[in-house]
Motif scaffolding. Structure first.
Motif, PDB file in Angstrom:
ATOM      1  N   MET A 110      -4.168  -2.445  -8.226  1.00 13.81           N
ATOM      2  CA  MET A 110      -3.194  -2.883  -9.223  1.00 13.81           C
ATOM      3  C   MET A 110      -2.786  -4.335  -9.007  1.00 13.81           C
ATOM      4  O   MET A 110      -2.347  -4.702  -7.915  1.00 13.81           O
ATOM      5  CB  MET A 110      -1.963  -1.992  -9.185  1.00 13.81           C
TER       6      MET A 110
ATOM      7  N   LYS B  80       4.119   5.522  -7.635  1.00 17.42           N
ATOM      8  CA  LYS B  80       3.375   6.566  -6.937  1.00 17.42           C
ATOM      9  C   LYS B  80       3.552   7.913  -7.623  1.00 17.42           C
ATOM     10  O   LYS B  80       2.588   8.682  -7.768  1.00 17.42           O
ATOM     11  CB  LYS B  80       3.834   6.635  -5.489  1.00 17.42           C
TER      12      LYS B  80
ATOM     13  N   TRP C 217      -6.349   3.028  -6.501  1.00 15.60           N
ATOM     14  CA  TRP C 217      -5.704   2.374  -7.643  1.00 15.60           C
ATOM     15  C   TRP C 217      -5.528   0.895  -7.262  1.00 15.60           C
ATOM     16  O   TRP C 217      -4.618   0.545  -6.519  1.00 15.60           O
ATOM     17  CB  TRP C 217      -4.333   2.970  -7.921  1.00 15.60           C
TER      18      TRP C 217
ATOM     19  N   GLU D 118       0.825  -1.206   0.000  1.00 13.04           N
ATOM     20  CA  GLU D 118       0.000   0.000   0.000  1.00 13.04           C
ATOM     21  C   GLU D 118       0.859   1.256   0.000  1.00 13.04           C
ATOM     22  O   GLU D 118       1.931   1.303   0.599  1.00 13.04           O
ATOM     23  CB  GLU D 118      -0.910  -0.002   1.228  1.00 13.04           C
TER      24      GLU D 118
ATOM     25  N   PHE E 142      -2.304   5.054 -16.961  1.00 14.65           N
ATOM     26  CA  PHE E 142      -2.890   5.676 -15.776  1.00 14.65           C
ATOM     27  C   PHE E 142      -3.703   6.911 -16.159  1.00 14.65           C
ATOM     28  O   PHE E 142      -4.778   7.156 -15.607  1.00 14.65           O
ATOM     29  CB  PHE E 142      -1.797   6.055 -14.782  1.00 14.65           C
TER      30      PHE E 142
ATOM     31  N   LEU F  95      -1.704  -2.777  -4.043  1.00 10.12           N
ATOM     32  CA  LEU F  95      -1.009  -3.655  -4.973  1.00 10.12           C
ATOM     33  C   LEU F  95      -1.082  -5.110  -4.525  1.00 10.12           C
ATOM     34  O   LEU F  95      -0.802  -5.432  -3.368  1.00 10.12           O
ATOM     35  CB  LEU F  95       0.466  -3.254  -5.086  1.00 10.12           C
TER      36      LEU F  95
ATOM     37  N   HIS G 267      -5.611   9.369  -2.133  1.00 10.64           N
ATOM     38  CA  HIS G 267      -5.498   8.364  -3.179  1.00 10.64           C
ATOM     39  C   HIS G 267      -4.692   7.201  -2.614  1.00 10.64           C
ATOM     40  O   HIS G 267      -3.627   7.405  -2.031  1.00 10.64           O
ATOM     41  CB  HIS G 267      -4.772   8.916  -4.402  1.00 10.64           C
TER      42      HIS G 267
ATOM     43  N   LEU H 268      -2.845   3.453  -3.376  1.00 10.05           N
ATOM     44  CA  LEU H 268      -2.364   2.414  -4.273  1.00 10.05           C
ATOM     45  C   LEU H 268      -2.437   1.103  -3.515  1.00 10.05           C
ATOM     46  O   LEU H 268      -1.800   0.948  -2.461  1.00 10.05           O
ATOM     47  CB  LEU H 268      -0.925   2.667  -4.724  1.00 10.05           C
TER      48      LEU H 268
ATOM     49  N   CYS I  57       1.304   8.028 -10.752  1.00 11.82           N
ATOM     50  CA  CYS I  57      -0.112   8.155 -10.411  1.00 11.82           C
ATOM     51  C   CYS I  57      -0.420   9.548  -9.862  1.00 11.82           C
ATOM     52  O   CYS I  57      -1.443  10.154 -10.211  1.00 11.82           O
ATOM     53  CB  CYS I  57      -0.508   7.089  -9.396  1.00 11.82           C
TER      54      CYS I  57
END
Length: 509
Positions: free
Chosen positions: A243, A217, A241, A189, A277, A203, A199, A201, A220
């Motif tokens: 991913m 990062k 996001w 994360e 992205f 993963l 936001h 991320l 994005c």
């Protein structure tokens, strides 16, 4: 990227109701409650739905397609051990109507509890699933509020774009619930803030702990920043996001959602990865909010019919490339090379001579044996829409002598559709083009959107003193091939140079 697009807005509860207590009681009764029990050992989810009944019979369905991916699926075959019980825990009979619909007979029950198993992509302590193939809905009641609760270990993290905290979240409608995919477990994360909004991320996958998280990062965050700047803010409270990271180079696909995205990406990040992205993030406006009227509320039993996918997908890609160029991610040479690559692919596809951009969009349900396909009739509405967007942009610049461009149409459509308003009717894009470019833009639209044939690429680029040079193959090594590119014309006029500066105008944050 396959499919890409659909949209359901966040519905606001209107405040013009006078008896607040009654409203709260009514909302509580109408709330449909979902509880998700992950089973990592079997790679399954047990989904439980508590449904307040409104009639003797309740129909439930599993969606046959995912908004954003215009292909019918057989998701019903993944439903296992479907059972229904009444409030007294007594089993209620279920009749199979078809491969995605079930009828629950509960004449006297005030609430029924439906449960079933579906697949769950889980490995190495982390997992992910999409909403539409996982959550059933009650037929005729998709616009009622929903609550989502996760039954997970205390040390698991949860990433979802819904409002809520801990293990409990809410959605104003089923459409919003299903539009939010979920990442669970001990995933990788990272977070950042843009315009004061978080936001995340999230993963998973074999490359989740191997990818350069700092670079990922950065890409994005850059995309979020430039698109928020261009569109005048961010239309969500927080964003995820999701991913799935594989080892190696390249990226494969993405599916956009209302406040999140699902992306497959490799560990070998490059400057071009940001293009994926930028495309998916721009769908927050194009498709999710700027959308055809049929793209929400949804009919999950059949593919939607809209002639605007060339705009919703292809023009989205046009803006992904151009915003990265305008804000300095690409050099001007890289920027023009990206444009040239799309022109090359579109202009060498023989299907362009027999299929219009409109038809490749509107007739998507006729392709792939009726299951749909983004490459409708051999013509991709991505590449076709990109080049149509290029032509429309340069024609507006030419007609207005640089006073307006396609940005004005994009922002006008957003003002029309934002704040939970219905999507636009077929033909609205044409109306907005005429509004900004004059009556002649109607005939131009008909030429480039409604009719098959060669697009006026040469005359469009000539407006700004450029010409398209197609890729040429040389004998011998492919390394000797000349890539498609856009080159300046010899002796451009002062007006061409002036308009070129407007078209390629850059901006610093």
């Amino acid at each position: 990227m396959p499919g890409y697009t659909y949209e359901m807005h966040r519905y606001h509860i209107r405040s013009a109701i006078t008896i607040a207590t009654f409203v709260m009681m009514g909302a509580a009764h109408a709330e449909i409650r979902y509880t998700v029990h992950p089973r990592p050992e079997t790679k399954e989810l047990i989904v439980e739905i508590r449904i307040p009944t409104k009639s003797a019979e309740t129909l439930v369905q599993i969606p046959r397609w995912m908004p954003g991916y215009y292909v019918l699926s057989d998701s019903g075959k993944n439903i296992k051990d479907l059972i229904a019980k009444g409030p007294d825990n007594g089993v209620v009979s279920i009749d199979t109507v078809d491969d995605h619909t079930w009828k629950i007979n509960a004449a006297k029950a005030t609430e029924i509890i439906v449960s079933y198993r579906v697949p769950f992509n889980f490995s190495n302590g982390m997992g992910h699933y999409s909403g539409t193939p996982s959550y059933m809905y009650v037929v005729g009641r998709t616009q009622e509020p929903c609550r989502l609760t996760f039954d997970v270990p205390k040390d698991w993290k949860i990433a979802v774009g819904l409002d809520g905290q801990g293990s409990e979240y809410r959605a104003p409608t089923y459409d919003v619930l299903a539009d939010n995919s979920v990442t669970l477990g001990k995933f990788v994360e990272a977070t950042y803030l843009v315009a004061g909004k978080k936001h995340t991320l999230a993963l998973v996958g074999p490359g989740a702990d191997k990818v350069d998280l700092t670079t990922l990062k950065k890409q994005c965050e850059f995309v979020s920043t430039i698109e928020a700047d261009f569109m005048g803010g961010l239309p969500f409270s927080h964003y995820v996001w999701h991913m799935d990271v594989h080892t190696g180079r390249g990226f494969t696909s993405g599916i956009e959602h209302l406040s999140s995205v699902e992306i497959n990406v490799g560990t070998g990040l490059s400057t071009g990865t940001a293009n994926l992205f930028a495309h998916e993030f721009f769908h927050l406006w194009n498709v999710k909010r700027i959308r055809s009227r049929v793209l929400g509320p949804f009919d999950y039993t059949k593919l939607p019919k809209t002639g605007a996918l060339w705009w919703l997908e292809g023009v989205t890609e046009y803006y992904a490339v151009n915003l990265l160029g305008r804000y300095g991610w690409y050099t001007e040479k890289e920027w023009l090379t990206e444009i040239a690559g799309n022109v090359q692919n579109q202009s060498t596809n023989p299907a362009r001579l027999t299929v219009s951009p409109y038809d490749s969009s509107y007739r998507v349900d006729e392709t792939n044996g009726g299951r749909g396909n983004s490459d409708g009739f051999g013509l991709s509405y991505y590449e076709e829409g990109f080049v149509v967007g290029l032509c429309l942009d340069l024609e507006l610049i030419s007609k207005s002598k640089g006073k307006v461009r396609l940005d004005d149409v994009e922002l006008a459509l957003f003002n029309m559709c934002k704040d939970s308003r219905p999507g636009f009717e077929e033909g609205e894009i044409r109306k907005q083009l005429i509004r900004f470019g004059g009556e002649s833009m109607g005939a131009y639209y008909d030429r480039v959107v409604m009719q098959p044939g060669n697009l006026p690429i040469a005359e469009a680029l000539n407006v700004v003193g450029y010409e398209f040079i197609a890729r040429t193959k040389m004998e011998g090594s492919p390394a000797l091939d000349q890539r498609a590119h856009i080159a300046p014309v010899s002796s451009p006029t002062a007006e061409q140079l002036r308009l070129r500066a407007i078209w390629l105008k850059t901006k610093k944050l």
